[in-house]
Design a protein around this motif. Structure first.
Motif, PDB file in Angstrom:
ATOM      1  N   ILE A  18       0.881  -1.176   0.000  1.00 37.76           N
ATOM      2  CA  ILE A  18       0.000   0.000   0.000  1.00 37.76           C
ATOM      3  C   ILE A  18       0.911   1.215   0.000  1.00 37.76           C
ATOM      4  O   ILE A  18       1.537   1.553   1.010  1.00 37.76           O
ATOM      5  CB  ILE A  18      -0.934  -0.029   1.223  1.00 37.76           C
ATOM      6  CG1 ILE A  18      -1.834  -1.268   1.122  1.00 37.76           C
ATOM      7  CG2 ILE A  18      -1.754   1.256   1.307  1.00 37.76           C
ATOM      8  CD1 ILE A  18      -2.884  -1.383   2.209  1.00 37.76           C
ATOM      9  N   TYR A  19       1.016   1.826  -1.160  1.00 35.20           N
ATOM     10  CA  TYR A  19       1.980   2.917  -1.321  1.00 35.20           C
ATOM     11  C   TYR A  19       1.323   4.259  -1.020  1.00 35.20           C
ATOM     12  O   TYR A  19       0.526   4.761  -1.814  1.00 35.20           O
ATOM     13  CB  TYR A  19       2.561   2.900  -2.751  1.00 35.20           C
ATOM     14  CG  TYR A  19       3.676   3.907  -2.921  1.00 35.20           C
ATOM     15  CD1 TYR A  19       4.931   3.669  -2.363  1.00 35.20           C
ATOM     16  CD2 TYR A  19       3.473   5.103  -3.589  1.00 35.20           C
ATOM     17  CE1 TYR A  19       5.953   4.597  -2.475  1.00 35.20           C
ATOM     18  CE2 TYR A  19       4.492   6.030  -3.710  1.00 35.20           C
ATOM     19  CZ  TYR A  19       5.727   5.771  -3.149  1.00 35.20           C
ATOM     20  OH  TYR A  19       6.736   6.696  -3.267  1.00 35.20           O
ATOM     21  N   LEU A  20       1.658   4.816   0.137  1.00 34.94           N
ATOM     22  CA  LEU A  20       1.079   6.106   0.535  1.00 34.94           C
ATOM     23  C   LEU A  20       2.186   7.118   0.833  1.00 34.94           C
ATOM     24  O   LEU A  20       2.109   7.879   1.791  1.00 34.94           O
ATOM     25  CB  LEU A  20       0.160   5.913   1.750  1.00 34.94           C
ATOM     26  CG  LEU A  20      -1.156   5.179   1.443  1.00 34.94           C
ATOM     27  CD1 LEU A  20      -1.871   4.748   2.719  1.00 34.94           C
ATOM     28  CD2 LEU A  20      -2.088   6.051   0.584  1.00 34.94           C
ATOM     29  N   ASP A  21       3.200   7.094  -0.030  1.00 32.73           N
ATOM     30  CA  ASP A  21       4.333   8.023   0.119  1.00 32.73           C
ATOM     31  C   ASP A  21       4.517   8.810  -1.180  1.00 32.73           C
ATOM     32  O   ASP A  21       5.628   9.036  -1.647  1.00 32.73           O
ATOM     33  CB  ASP A  21       5.603   7.223   0.473  1.00 32.73           C
ATOM     34  CG  ASP A  21       6.710   8.129   0.971  1.00 32.73           C
ATOM     35  OD1 ASP A  21       6.431   9.301   1.287  1.00 32.73           O
ATOM     36  OD2 ASP A  21       7.865   7.659   1.042  1.00 32.73           O
ATOM     37  N   ASN A  22       3.389   9.204  -1.757  1.00 30.62           N
ATOM     38  CA  ASN A  22       3.421   9.842  -3.080  1.00 30.62           C
ATOM     39  C   ASN A  22       3.981  11.253  -3.082  1.00 30.62           C
ATOM     40  O   ASN A  22       4.421  11.744  -4.111  1.00 30.62           O
ATOM     41  CB  ASN A  22       2.018   9.830  -3.680  1.00 30.62           C
ATOM     42  CG  ASN A  22       1.573   8.422  -3.979  1.00 30.62           C
ATOM     43  OD1 ASN A  22       1.999   7.839  -4.965  1.00 30.62           O
ATOM     44  ND2 ASN A  22       0.747   7.843  -3.120  1.00 30.62           N
ATOM     45  N   ALA A  23       3.965  11.899  -1.913  1.00 32.56           N
ATOM     46  CA  ALA A  23       4.543  13.249  -1.871  1.00 32.56           C
ATOM     47  C   ALA A  23       6.067  13.169  -1.965  1.00 32.56           C
ATOM     48  O   ALA A  23       6.728  14.136  -2.352  1.00 32.56           O
ATOM     49  CB  ALA A  23       4.112  13.972  -0.604  1.00 32.56           C
ATOM     50  N   ALA A  24       6.627  12.005  -1.600  1.00 31.27           N
ATOM     51  CA  ALA A  24       8.080  11.830  -1.744  1.00 31.27           C
ATOM     52  C   ALA A  24       8.409  11.549  -3.209  1.00 31.27           C
ATOM     53  O   ALA A  24       9.293  12.171  -3.797  1.00 31.27           O
ATOM     54  CB  ALA A  24       8.569  10.695  -0.861  1.00 31.27           C
ATOM     55  N   THR A  25       7.701  10.599  -3.775  1.00 30.11           N
ATOM     56  CA  THR A  25       7.834  10.341  -5.212  1.00 30.11           C
ATOM     57  C   THR A  25       6.633   9.489  -5.633  1.00 30.11           C
ATOM     58  O   THR A  25       6.160   8.650  -4.857  1.00 30.11           O
ATOM     59  CB  THR A  25       9.170   9.639  -5.562  1.00 30.11           C
ATOM     60  OG1 THR A  25       9.382   9.691  -6.976  1.00 30.11           O
ATOM     61  CG2 THR A  25       9.232   8.199  -5.105  1.00 30.11           C
ATOM     62  N   THR A  26       6.154   9.723  -6.827  1.00 37.82           N
ATOM     63  CA  THR A  26       5.022   8.926  -7.308  1.00 37.82           C
ATOM     64  C   THR A  26       5.551   7.687  -8.026  1.00 37.82           C
ATOM     65  O   THR A  26       6.729   7.614  -8.376  1.00 37.82           O
ATOM     66  CB  THR A  26       4.172   9.733  -8.308  1.00 37.82           C
ATOM     67  OG1 THR A  26       5.042  10.223  -9.325  1.00 37.82           O
ATOM     68  CG2 THR A  26       3.459  10.886  -7.632  1.00 37.82           C
ATOM     69  N   LEU A  27       4.664   6.749  -8.259  1.00 40.21           N
ATOM     70  CA  LEU A  27       5.030   5.577  -9.044  1.00 40.21           C
ATOM     71  C   LEU A  27       5.012   5.959 -10.530  1.00 40.21           C
ATOM     72  O   LEU A  27       4.349   6.925 -10.914  1.00 40.21           O
ATOM     73  CB  LEU A  27       4.045   4.450  -8.761  1.00 40.21           C
ATOM     74  CG  LEU A  27       3.924   4.042  -7.289  1.00 40.21           C
ATOM     75  CD1 LEU A  27       2.806   3.021  -7.097  1.00 40.21           C
ATOM     76  CD2 LEU A  27       5.249   3.493  -6.763  1.00 40.21           C
ATOM     77  N   THR A  28       5.724   5.180 -11.322  1.00 41.25           N
ATOM     78  CA  THR A  28       5.772   5.485 -12.764  1.00 41.25           C
ATOM     79  C   THR A  28       4.944   4.444 -13.518  1.00 41.25           C
ATOM     80  O   THR A  28       5.181   3.236 -13.366  1.00 41.25           O
ATOM     81  CB  THR A  28       7.225   5.440 -13.279  1.00 41.25           C
ATOM     82  OG1 THR A  28       8.028   6.198 -12.383  1.00 41.25           O
ATOM     83  CG2 THR A  28       7.351   6.035 -14.668  1.00 41.25           C
ATOM     84  N   PRO A  29       3.983   4.869 -14.322  1.00 41.03           N
ATOM     85  CA  PRO A  29       3.147   3.900 -15.038  1.00 41.03           C
ATOM     86  C   PRO A  29       3.895   3.252 -16.207  1.00 41.03           C
ATOM     87  O   PRO A  29       4.816   3.847 -16.770  1.00 41.03           O
ATOM     88  CB  PRO A  29       1.983   4.755 -15.549  1.00 41.03           C
ATOM     89  CG  PRO A  29       2.509   6.140 -15.604  1.00 41.03           C
ATOM     90  CD  PRO A  29       3.588   6.256 -14.570  1.00 41.03           C
ATOM     91  N   LYS A  30       3.417   2.061 -16.567  1.00 39.73           N
ATOM     92  CA  LYS A  30       4.079   1.288 -17.615  1.00 39.73           C
ATOM     93  C   LYS A  30       4.226   2.078 -18.930  1.00 39.73           C
ATOM     94  O   LYS A  30       5.296   2.044 -19.544  1.00 39.73           O
ATOM     95  CB  LYS A  30       3.311  -0.021 -17.833  1.00 39.73           C
ATOM     96  CG  LYS A  30       4.062  -1.010 -18.678  1.00 39.73           C
ATOM     97  CD  LYS A  30       3.433  -2.391 -18.622  1.00 39.73           C
ATOM     98  CE  LYS A  30       4.200  -3.376 -19.483  1.00 39.73           C
ATOM     99  NZ  LYS A  30       4.368  -2.959 -20.866  1.00 39.73           N
ATOM    100  N   PRO A  31       3.192   2.795 -19.397  1.00 40.89           N
ATOM    101  CA  PRO A  31       3.375   3.522 -20.666  1.00 40.89           C
ATOM    102  C   PRO A  31       4.540   4.524 -20.624  1.00 40.89           C
ATOM    103  O   PRO A  31       5.218   4.726 -21.634  1.00 40.89           O
ATOM    104  CB  PRO A  31       2.042   4.269 -20.848  1.00 40.89           C
ATOM    105  CG  PRO A  31       1.059   3.522 -20.022  1.00 40.89           C
ATOM    106  CD  PRO A  31       1.814   2.923 -18.877  1.00 40.89           C
ATOM    107  N   VAL A  32       4.778   5.105 -19.459  1.00 40.42           N
ATOM    108  CA  VAL A  32       5.889   6.074 -19.356  1.00 40.42           C
ATOM    109  C   VAL A  32       7.230   5.319 -19.331  1.00 40.42           C
ATOM    110  O   VAL A  32       8.200   5.730 -19.980  1.00 40.42           O
ATOM    111  CB  VAL A  32       5.728   6.983 -18.109  1.00 40.42           C
ATOM    112  CG1 VAL A  32       6.928   7.915 -17.956  1.00 40.42           C
ATOM    113  CG2 VAL A  32       4.430   7.798 -18.216  1.00 40.42           C
ATOM    114  N   ILE A  33       7.247   4.192 -18.610  1.00 35.54           N
ATOM    115  CA  ILE A  33       8.477   3.378 -18.590  1.00 35.54           C
ATOM    116  C   ILE A  33       8.786   2.876 -20.006  1.00 35.54           C
ATOM    117  O   ILE A  33       9.920   2.929 -20.474  1.00 35.54           O
ATOM    118  CB  ILE A  33       8.330   2.185 -17.619  1.00 35.54           C
ATOM    119  CG1 ILE A  33       8.127   2.697 -16.193  1.00 35.54           C
ATOM    120  CG2 ILE A  33       9.539   1.251 -17.699  1.00 35.54           C
ATOM    121  CD1 ILE A  33       7.769   1.631 -15.173  1.00 35.54           C
ATOM    122  N   ASP A  34       7.746   2.418 -20.718  1.00 39.24           N
ATOM    123  CA  ASP A  34       7.943   1.931 -22.096  1.00 39.24           C
ATOM    124  C   ASP A  34       8.457   3.056 -22.996  1.00 39.24           C
ATOM    125  O   ASP A  34       9.333   2.848 -23.837  1.00 39.24           O
ATOM    126  CB  ASP A  34       6.617   1.392 -22.666  1.00 39.24           C
ATOM    127  CG  ASP A  34       6.218   0.078 -21.996  1.00 39.24           C
ATOM    128  OD1 ASP A  34       7.066  -0.502 -21.298  1.00 39.24           O
ATOM    129  OD2 ASP A  34       5.050  -0.338 -22.157  1.00 39.24           O
TER     130      ASP A  34
END
Ligand SMILES: Cc1ncc(COP(=O)(O)O)c(C=O)c1O
Length: 402
Positions: A18-34
């Protein structure tokens, strides 16, 4: 848009955390990684340097990215300087902006992240100026335009402030502050690191002279960021770095700068990351800031509702109406880092703890010598996750607080 269905774009969410540390950094979605991977694979020639086809292809893609970034904040392309992050952008302004003779003052707020405090503190020290810090009068940490206006006078040269506090989520009244600052002919610098993921930014409407943001806070790659420099300020800022790509002519005794933004982008920039930043901005724009805002409000209201009444717990900051989706709290008698570790080890809930790079805020505004616990959500978090967080906090309080 069904926000639940886009969770599949985020690898980390499939691991059960459960990722609730988004103010530190957000997750990167697959389309952006691709997209980022494809730039490394298919656009690997130095843009703005060589004239061969591959380099021109990379240059076109980079120009396209700059166009997207400019549109995203309603700036012109030449006003977009690619940086590595917010910190770099703010330091470029603090170290490069010529404020003239010694003396005068610079105004910041007590809510600033160190990245928007230390560059100004050091500039004041080096240039013999006074640093004025605006403390909130309200106990919930909200800073009003009047609080800021009180510190601005005829000696003020610059006002630097955050759009959204990374500790409390408080939203500052940017347009009002800029109006007062400009009435006193001062420069305005906005730290948009925490606002860019949550609200539509429009530099024309906000009226600021400089704005800095980080790509990793809005689903983009690390090492990507934007420094907006309003075109009327171009010749007031000396580039901190000089070198390849930032000049048009060099002789043995002197050189001539290129036009902005190249003037401010010496050396090979992280161009693949800059290209993928544009993809991240498109991705988030497709979700839509109206959707993000209403989701933010839903989760932060739920968090306050479920966690707010727990005895032995203190929440800091304003009500959900006056902030982004960020909850700052402490459990009486427990160190914030201990709470964060228990959340992680017992329930896989990831939050931030400590001073959050904002010690003036945690120590002087909130009076918390060990800092706080911070929960920060984004559009891919769910009500179920917030409920699990609340249950775990209740359990901690029931079992550990005497
Ligand atoms: C308000 C604020 N400003 C600046 C920064 C610095 O961002 P970066 O580390 O990406 O430079 C942060 C990071 O948390 C922040 O929250």
């Amino acid at each position: 848009m069904d926000l639940e269905s886009i969770r599949k774009d985020f690898h980390a969410l499939s691991e059960g955390l459960i990722y609730l540390d988004n103010a530190a950094t957000t997750l990167t979605p697959k389309p952006v990684i691709d997209a980022l991977t494809s730039y490394y694979a298919y656009y690997r020639a130095n843009p703005l340097r060589s004239i061969h086809l591959a380099a021109r292809k990379a240059e076109d893609k980079l120009n396209e990215a700059r166009h997207t970034c400019a549109n995203f904040i309603n700036a012109s392309e030449k006003e977009i300087v690619f940086t590595r992050n917010t910190t770099e952008g703010l330091n470029m302004v603090a170290n490069g902006l010529n404020l003239g003779e010694y003396g005068g003052n610079i105004v910041v707020t007590a809510l600033e992240h160190h990245s928007n405090l230390l560059p100004w503190m050091r500039k004041c020290y080096k240039e013999g100026r006074e640093l004025r810090i605006v403390f909130p009068k309200r106990s919930d940490g909200v800073i009003t335009v009047d609080d800021v206006a009180e510190k601005i006078d005829e000696e003020t040269l610059l006002v630097a402030f955050t759009h959204v506090s990374n500790v409390l989520g408080t939203i500052l009244p940017v347009e009002d502050i800029v109006k007062v600052a400009h009435e006193h002919n001062t420069y305005t610098v906005l730290d948009a690191a925490q606002s860019v993921p949550h609200m539509k930014l429009d530099v024309k409407r906000l009226g600021v002279d400089f704005l800095a943001l980080s790509g990793h806070k809005i689903c983009g790659p690390t090492g990507s960021g934007i420094l907006y420099i309003r075109d009327t300020c171009f010749d007031k800022v000396e580039p901190v770095f000089v070198g390849g790509g930032s000049i048009v002519d060099v002789e043995t005794t002197h050189f001539t700068y290129a036009e902005p933004p190249s003037k401010f982008e010496a050396g090979t920039i992280a161009y693949c990351e800059a290209m993928a930043l544009a993809d991240a901005l498109k991705y988030v724009s497709q979700i839509g800031f109206d959707n993000i805002l209403s989701h933010d409000k839903k989760l932060i209201r739920l968090a306050h509702e479920l966690i707010g009444d727990i005895k032995g717990l203190e929440i800091y900051g304003p009500s959900p109406n006056d902030k982004t989706s960020l909850l700052a709290f402490n459990i009486n008698g427990l160190d914030p880092s201990e709470v964060a570790m228990i959340l992680d080890s017992t329930s896989g809930i990831e939050v931030r703890s400590g001073h959050l790079c904002a010690q003036v805020c945690t120590k002087r505004v909130l009076g918390q010598p060990n800092g706080i616990v911070r929960v920060s959500s984004y559009f891919y978090n769910t009500e179920g996750e917030i409920t699990k967080l609340a249950d775990t906090i209740k359990h901690i309080v029931d079992t550990m607080v005497l």
